[in-house]
Design a protein around this motif. Sequence first.
Motif, PDB file in Angstrom:
ATOM      1  N   GLY A 103     -13.292  17.284  -9.263  1.00  0.00           N
ATOM      2  CA  GLY A 103     -12.482  18.356  -8.503  1.00  0.00           C
ATOM      3  C   GLY A 103     -12.375  19.537  -9.077  1.00  0.00           C
ATOM      4  O   GLY A 103     -11.802  20.309  -8.253  1.00  0.00           O
ATOM      5  N   LEU A 104     -13.213  20.165 -10.461  1.00  0.00           N
ATOM      6  CA  LEU A 104     -12.904  21.167 -10.263  1.00  0.00           C
ATOM      7  C   LEU A 104     -14.087  21.575 -10.258  1.00  0.00           C
ATOM      8  O   LEU A 104     -15.379  21.238 -10.578  1.00  0.00           O
ATOM      9  CB  LEU A 104     -13.179  21.180 -12.432  1.00  0.00           C
ATOM     10  N   ARG A 105     -14.232  22.805 -10.157  1.00  0.00           N
ATOM     11  CA  ARG A 105     -15.730  24.138 -10.020  1.00  0.00           C
ATOM     12  C   ARG A 105     -15.922  24.254 -10.909  1.00  0.00           C
ATOM     13  O   ARG A 105     -15.214  25.560 -12.048  1.00  0.00           O
ATOM     14  CB  ARG A 105     -15.480  25.492  -9.411  1.00  0.00           C
ATOM     15  N   ALA A 106     -16.701  24.095 -11.888  1.00  0.00           N
ATOM     16  CA  ALA A 106     -17.500  25.056 -12.916  1.00  0.00           C
ATOM     17  C   ALA A 106     -17.947  26.148 -12.583  1.00  0.00           C
ATOM     18  O   ALA A 106     -17.957  26.806 -12.485  1.00  0.00           O
ATOM     19  CB  ALA A 106     -18.553  23.715 -13.725  1.00  0.00           C
ATOM     20  N   ALA A 107     -17.702  26.713 -13.104  1.00  0.00           N
ATOM     21  CA  ALA A 107     -17.519  28.055 -12.805  1.00  0.00           C
ATOM     22  C   ALA A 107     -18.653  28.661 -13.224  1.00  0.00           C
ATOM     23  O   ALA A 107     -19.065  29.239 -13.997  1.00  0.00           O
ATOM     24  CB  ALA A 107     -17.273  28.609 -12.600  1.00  0.00           C
ATOM     25  N   THR A 108     -19.701  29.800 -13.267  1.00  0.00           N
ATOM     26  CA  THR A 108     -19.932  30.410 -12.568  1.00  0.00           C
ATOM     27  C   THR A 108     -20.063  30.999 -12.698  1.00  0.00           C
ATOM     28  O   THR A 108     -20.092  32.127 -12.977  1.00  0.00           O
ATOM     29  CB  THR A 108     -19.986  30.863 -12.813  1.00  0.00           C
ATOM     30  N   THR A 109     -20.361  30.842 -13.207  1.00  0.00           N
ATOM     31  CA  THR A 109     -21.032  32.074 -13.691  1.00  0.00           C
ATOM     32  C   THR A 109     -21.364  33.174 -13.034  1.00  0.00           C
ATOM     33  O   THR A 109     -21.681  33.448 -11.710  1.00  0.00           O
ATOM     34  CB  THR A 109     -21.825  31.272 -14.248  1.00  0.00           C
ATOM     35  N   GLY A 110     -20.976  33.850 -13.605  1.00  0.00           N
ATOM     36  CA  GLY A 110     -21.515  34.658 -12.579  1.00  0.00           C
ATOM     37  C   GLY A 110     -21.646  34.812 -10.803  1.00  0.00           C
ATOM     38  O   GLY A 110     -22.057  34.851 -10.436  1.00  0.00           O
ATOM     39  N   ARG A 111     -20.041  33.293 -11.532  1.00  0.00           N
ATOM     40  CA  ARG A 111     -20.231  32.183 -11.463  1.00  0.00           C
ATOM     41  C   ARG A 111     -20.336  33.261 -12.138  1.00  0.00           C
ATOM     42  O   ARG A 111     -19.919  32.807 -13.074  1.00  0.00           O
ATOM     43  CB  ARG A 111     -19.452  31.140 -11.589  1.00  0.00           C
ATOM     44  N   THR A 139      -6.205  21.889  -4.906  1.00  0.00           N
ATOM     45  CA  THR A 139      -6.350  21.826  -6.419  1.00  0.00           C
ATOM     46  C   THR A 139      -5.403  21.371  -6.103  1.00  0.00           C
ATOM     47  O   THR A 139      -5.806  19.964  -6.942  1.00  0.00           O
ATOM     48  CB  THR A 139      -6.276  22.668  -7.120  1.00  0.00           C
ATOM     49  N   ARG A 140      -4.785  20.917  -4.813  1.00  0.00           N
ATOM     50  CA  ARG A 140      -4.036  19.507  -5.557  1.00  0.00           C
ATOM     51  C   ARG A 140      -4.635  18.460  -4.857  1.00  0.00           C
ATOM     52  O   ARG A 140      -3.444  17.626  -5.320  1.00  0.00           O
ATOM     53  CB  ARG A 140      -2.608  19.952  -3.961  1.00  0.00           C
ATOM     54  N   PHE A 141      -5.598  18.240  -4.238  1.00  0.00           N
ATOM     55  CA  PHE A 141      -5.393  17.314  -3.389  1.00  0.00           C
ATOM     56  C   PHE A 141      -7.653  16.819  -3.644  1.00  0.00           C
ATOM     57  O   PHE A 141      -8.012  16.236  -3.682  1.00  0.00           O
ATOM     58  CB  PHE A 141      -5.642  17.229  -2.038  1.00  0.00           C
ATOM     59  N   ALA A 142      -8.289  17.401  -4.339  1.00  0.00           N
ATOM     60  CA  ALA A 142      -8.866  17.174  -4.855  1.00  0.00           C
ATOM     61  C   ALA A 142      -9.293  17.159  -5.989  1.00  0.00           C
ATOM     62  O   ALA A 142      -9.462  17.235  -7.385  1.00  0.00           O
ATOM     63  CB  ALA A 142     -10.424  18.604  -4.712  1.00  0.00           C
ATOM     64  N   GLU A 143      -8.503  16.101  -6.130  1.00  0.00           N
ATOM     65  CA  GLU A 143      -8.149  14.785  -8.106  1.00  0.00           C
ATOM     66  C   GLU A 143      -8.928  13.201  -7.233  1.00  0.00           C
ATOM     67  O   GLU A 143      -8.424  12.943  -6.418  1.00  0.00           O
ATOM     68  CB  GLU A 143      -7.453  15.064  -8.577  1.00  0.00           C
ATOM     69  N   PRO A 144      -9.243  12.613  -8.464  1.00  0.00           N
ATOM     70  CA  PRO A 144      -8.628  11.282  -7.873  1.00  0.00           C
ATOM     71  C   PRO A 144      -7.561  10.844  -8.030  1.00  0.00           C
ATOM     72  O   PRO A 144      -7.124  11.258  -8.671  1.00  0.00           O
ATOM     73  CB  PRO A 144      -9.937  10.963  -9.643  1.00  0.00           C
ATOM     74  N   ASN A 160     -18.981  20.496  -9.762  1.00  0.00           N
ATOM     75  CA  ASN A 160     -17.263  20.109 -10.154  1.00  0.00           C
ATOM     76  C   ASN A 160     -16.980  18.689 -10.159  1.00  0.00           C
ATOM     77  O   ASN A 160     -16.707  18.742 -10.733  1.00  0.00           O
ATOM     78  CB  ASN A 160     -16.537  21.003  -8.639  1.00  0.00           C
ATOM     79  N   LEU A 161     -18.010  18.253  -9.097  1.00  0.00           N
ATOM     80  CA  LEU A 161     -17.195  16.665  -9.440  1.00  0.00           C
ATOM     81  C   LEU A 161     -18.031  16.108 -10.459  1.00  0.00           C
ATOM     82  O   LEU A 161     -16.956  14.980 -11.166  1.00  0.00           O
ATOM     83  CB  LEU A 161     -17.813  15.432  -8.112  1.00  0.00           C
ATOM     84  N   LEU A 162     -18.838  16.326 -10.641  1.00  0.00           N
ATOM     85  CA  LEU A 162     -19.782  15.731 -11.838  1.00  0.00           C
ATOM     86  C   LEU A 162     -19.181  16.035 -12.954  1.00  0.00           C
ATOM     87  O   LEU A 162     -19.442  15.376 -14.152  1.00  0.00           O
ATOM     88  CB  LEU A 162     -21.585  16.034 -11.618  1.00  0.00           C
ATOM     89  N   LEU A 204     -14.507  16.743  -0.072  1.00  0.00           N
ATOM     90  CA  LEU A 204     -15.216  16.360   1.684  1.00  0.00           C
ATOM     91  C   LEU A 204     -16.038  15.034   0.444  1.00  0.00           C
ATOM     92  O   LEU A 204     -16.196  13.895   1.166  1.00  0.00           O
ATOM     93  CB  LEU A 204     -15.786  17.515   2.155  1.00  0.00           C
ATOM     94  N   LEU A 205     -16.482  15.462  -1.384  1.00  0.00           N
ATOM     95  CA  LEU A 205     -17.262  14.315  -1.634  1.00  0.00           C
ATOM     96  C   LEU A 205     -16.549  13.023  -1.894  1.00  0.00           C
ATOM     97  O   LEU A 205     -17.014  12.179  -1.991  1.00  0.00           O
ATOM     98  CB  LEU A 205     -18.328  15.342  -2.793  1.00  0.00           C
ATOM     99  N   GLY A 206     -15.235  13.373  -2.478  1.00  0.00           N
ATOM    100  CA  GLY A 206     -14.302  13.159  -3.497  1.00  0.00           C
ATOM    101  C   GLY A 206     -13.925  12.278  -2.049  1.00  0.00           C
ATOM    102  O   GLY A 206     -13.932  10.449  -2.278  1.00  0.00           O
ATOM    103  N   VAL A 207     -13.828  11.711  -0.792  1.00  0.00           N
ATOM    104  CA  VAL A 207     -13.463  11.513   0.134  1.00  0.00           C
ATOM    105  C   VAL A 207     -14.337  10.802   0.197  1.00  0.00           C
ATOM    106  O   VAL A 207     -14.493   8.957   0.993  1.00  0.00           O
ATOM    107  CB  VAL A 207     -13.475  11.905   1.865  1.00  0.00           C
ATOM    108  N   VAL A 208     -16.282  10.587   0.719  1.00  0.00           N
ATOM    109  CA  VAL A 208     -16.922  10.352   1.381  1.00  0.00           C
ATOM    110  C   VAL A 208     -17.178   9.481  -0.071  1.00  0.00           C
ATOM    111  O   VAL A 208     -18.208   8.454   0.695  1.00  0.00           O
ATOM    112  CB  VAL A 208     -18.011  10.880   1.642  1.00  0.00           C
TER     113      VAL A 208
END
Length: 288
Positions: free
Chosen positions: A280-288, A258-263, A9-11, A78-82
């Motif tokens: 901070g978005l989730r890419a999906a999935t597939t089969g998600r 989603t409100r907080f998981a953003e730069p 998501n982050l990348l 959590l990764l965004g914070v750390v």
Amino acid sequence: MILAYGVANLLQSAAAARTTVHHTFDPALLVRLAGQRTYLLGIGCQTLGFVLAFLARRDLPLFLVQASVAAGLGVTALLGVVVLKWSLPAAEVALLALLLAGITALVLAAQPAHSRPLGPVVILLLAVSVLVIAACGFFAVRLHGALGSVVLGSLAGVGFSAAAIAARPLANEHSAAGFFANPLLYLLVVHSLLGQLLLGLAMQRGSTTAAVAAMDAAGAVPAAIVGLLLLGDRIEPGRGWLAVLGFVVTLASVIGLTRFAEPQHHHATTPARRSDARAGLRAATTGR
């Protein structure tokens, strides 16, 4: 799986935020994104998450697996914070605790079982849905701002949901010949690529927060319903209330995150205008 999707998501969202906004339903967006090392690393993490999710669907009901896929956003936060030193509001801590509680409830409620096979009519409907989703995406890409994010995010979620439905019975194939001859494999791939394209377009619109919320809801709910009605997904006797509660709490927590998981900044995506495409978005999935 949750950890892999959280890193992806982050990348991937960071890469999408640095790419010129596309105003047409053009698969070239995926090619442009693939030119960024950050996006390719995200694809690698997403591929790992996809494989683990596929293996999980062999025995676990879709309401658990799809909710867990969405829970990757908690890892992103959590990764965004750390890593990126995002702030950690008290509300986010509460949402992460609720997310953990929701997933725990789903684990306790889920009863492992192999999937029932899908009939030819359902397989045909999955094939037709590719054309329907693509046609809707062709027109939805003309929308901008929050509305464009919601519509494209919802379509991406439907595509990932269809991929998950195809993956559940496919994971129970016992031979390589049967696996590669199964039309569900190719429906899984096509729906995943279509969902990925729609997600990339949604990430570039005016409100990626709205896009993620729409994608999570559209991706988790249909798959959970189809799993219970057609694929033989099971709930432990007497724990139906726990499954419903866990599913609702998990999905609500993800949407809230989603409100907080953003730069804490914006990226320029065109010389003339800025988008608020956010990490901070989730890419999906597939089969998600």
